[in-house]
Design a protein around this motif. Structure first.
Motif, PDB file in Angstrom:
ATOM      1  N   GLN A   1      15.706  -7.566  15.688  1.00 57.40           N
ATOM      2  CA  GLN A   1      15.164  -8.445  14.648  1.00 57.40           C
ATOM      3  C   GLN A   1      13.647  -8.334  14.581  1.00 57.40           C
ATOM      4  O   GLN A   1      13.070  -8.342  13.504  1.00 57.40           O
ATOM      5  CB  GLN A   1      15.585  -9.895  14.886  1.00 57.40           C
ATOM      6  CG  GLN A   1      15.367 -10.786  13.690  1.00 57.40           C
ATOM      7  CD  GLN A   1      16.241 -10.398  12.500  1.00 57.40           C
ATOM      8  OE1 GLN A   1      17.439 -10.236  12.646  1.00 57.40           O
ATOM      9  NE2 GLN A   1      15.633 -10.260  11.342  1.00 57.40           N
ATOM     10  N   ALA A   2      12.991  -8.181  15.713  1.00 56.72           N
ATOM     11  CA  ALA A   2      11.539  -8.031  15.732  1.00 56.72           C
ATOM     12  C   ALA A   2      11.110  -6.751  15.016  1.00 56.72           C
ATOM     13  O   ALA A   2      10.080  -6.728  14.349  1.00 56.72           O
ATOM     14  CB  ALA A   2      11.024  -8.029  17.166  1.00 56.72           C
ATOM     15  N   LEU A   3      11.891  -5.682  15.145  1.00 55.40           N
ATOM     16  CA  LEU A   3      11.568  -4.434  14.433  1.00 55.40           C
ATOM     17  C   LEU A   3      11.842  -4.549  12.943  1.00 55.40           C
ATOM     18  O   LEU A   3      11.115  -3.998  12.120  1.00 55.40           O
ATOM     19  CB  LEU A   3      12.384  -3.262  14.998  1.00 55.40           C
ATOM     20  CG  LEU A   3      11.993  -2.729  16.352  1.00 55.40           C
ATOM     21  CD1 LEU A   3      12.921  -1.594  16.751  1.00 55.40           C
ATOM     22  CD2 LEU A   3      10.553  -2.233  16.345  1.00 55.40           C
TER      23      LEU A   3
ATOM     24  N   THR B   1      15.130   5.891  10.419  1.00 57.69           N
ATOM     25  CA  THR B   1      13.835   5.473   9.903  1.00 57.69           C
ATOM     26  C   THR B   1      12.911   5.121  11.054  1.00 57.69           C
ATOM     27  O   THR B   1      13.320   5.094  12.207  1.00 57.69           O
ATOM     28  CB  THR B   1      13.991   4.270   8.945  1.00 57.69           C
ATOM     29  OG1 THR B   1      12.747   4.027   8.287  1.00 57.69           O
ATOM     30  CG2 THR B   1      14.440   3.026   9.679  1.00 57.69           C
ATOM     31  N   GLU B   2      11.680   4.840  10.734  1.00 63.66           N
ATOM     32  CA  GLU B   2      10.712   4.385  11.715  1.00 63.66           C
ATOM     33  C   GLU B   2      10.326   2.957  11.369  1.00 63.66           C
ATOM     34  O   GLU B   2       9.903   2.667  10.253  1.00 63.66           O
ATOM     35  CB  GLU B   2       9.477   5.286  11.715  1.00 63.66           C
ATOM     36  CG  GLU B   2       8.551   5.005  12.871  1.00 63.66           C
ATOM     37  CD  GLU B   2       7.465   6.045  13.002  1.00 63.66           C
ATOM     38  OE1 GLU B   2       6.281   5.636  12.993  1.00 63.66           O
ATOM     39  OE2 GLU B   2       7.792   7.233  13.111  1.00 63.66           O
ATOM     40  N   LEU B   3      10.496   2.071  12.339  1.00 65.78           N
ATOM     41  CA  LEU B   3      10.142   0.665  12.171  1.00 65.78           C
ATOM     42  C   LEU B   3       9.106   0.297  13.221  1.00 65.78           C
ATOM     43  O   LEU B   3       9.378   0.390  14.415  1.00 65.78           O
ATOM     44  CB  LEU B   3      11.377  -0.225  12.342  1.00 65.78           C
ATOM     45  CG  LEU B   3      12.530   0.005  11.369  1.00 65.78           C
ATOM     46  CD1 LEU B   3      13.735  -0.824  11.785  1.00 65.78           C
ATOM     47  CD2 LEU B   3      12.099  -0.331   9.956  1.00 65.78           C
ATOM     48  N   LYS B   4       7.929  -0.069  12.761  1.00 64.19           N
ATOM     49  CA  LYS B   4       6.837  -0.469  13.656  1.00 64.19           C
ATOM     50  C   LYS B   4       6.584   0.580  14.739  1.00 64.19           C
ATOM     51  O   LYS B   4       6.383   0.268  15.908  1.00 64.19           O
ATOM     52  CB  LYS B   4       7.108  -1.839  14.251  1.00 64.19           C
ATOM     53  CG  LYS B   4       7.182  -2.911  13.178  1.00 64.19           C
ATOM     54  CD  LYS B   4       7.370  -4.284  13.725  1.00 64.19           C
ATOM     55  CE  LYS B   4       7.432  -5.257  12.555  1.00 64.19           C
ATOM     56  NZ  LYS B   4       7.811  -6.575  12.958  1.00 64.19           N
ATOM     57  N   GLY B   5       6.633   1.845  14.336  1.00 62.59           N
ATOM     58  CA  GLY B   5       6.329   2.935  15.249  1.00 62.59           C
ATOM     59  C   GLY B   5       7.491   3.407  16.097  1.00 62.59           C
ATOM     60  O   GLY B   5       7.331   4.310  16.910  1.00 62.59           O
TER      61      GLY B   5
END
Length: 96
Positions: free
Chosen positions: A65-67, A8-12
């Motif tokens: 965790q930030a993503l 998947t894509e998380l925050k780019g």
């Protein structure tokens, strides 16, 4: 060992996410699992995630965790990856 995984894509950032039992989403056991998973996703960062009622707990070699914050990882379409089978050769299509 079989494990649910998704790309998947998380925050780019495009990442591979694996969903092991929650006890494995920790340093130590999680690090060993990350090392086993990396050959299946050679071009992607890999993170472990445990979806809980009030959020997601993650483990990776980066700030996962930030993503994951704010993402609905429980809604991802997953495939089951059999870690007892060797990863695909470079000339074969990836498992995702």
């Amino acid at each position: 060992m079989k494990i649910r995984t998704a790309v998947t894509e998380l925050k780019g950032v495009r990442v591979a996410v694996a969903f092991p039992p929650p006890a494995w989403v920790t340093p130590g056991m999680g690090d060993a699992l990350l090392a086993r998973l990396q050959p299946y996703f050679p071009a992607l960062p890999v993170m472990l995630a445990a979806v809980r009622k009030h959020g997601v707990r993650t483990h990776a070699t980066f700030q996962a965790q930030a993503l994951a914050d704010g993402a609905d990882l429980g809604a991802l379409d997953t495939i089951e990856l059999d870690l007892d089978l060797p990863p695909p050769r470079p000339d074969q299509p990836p498992p995702f």
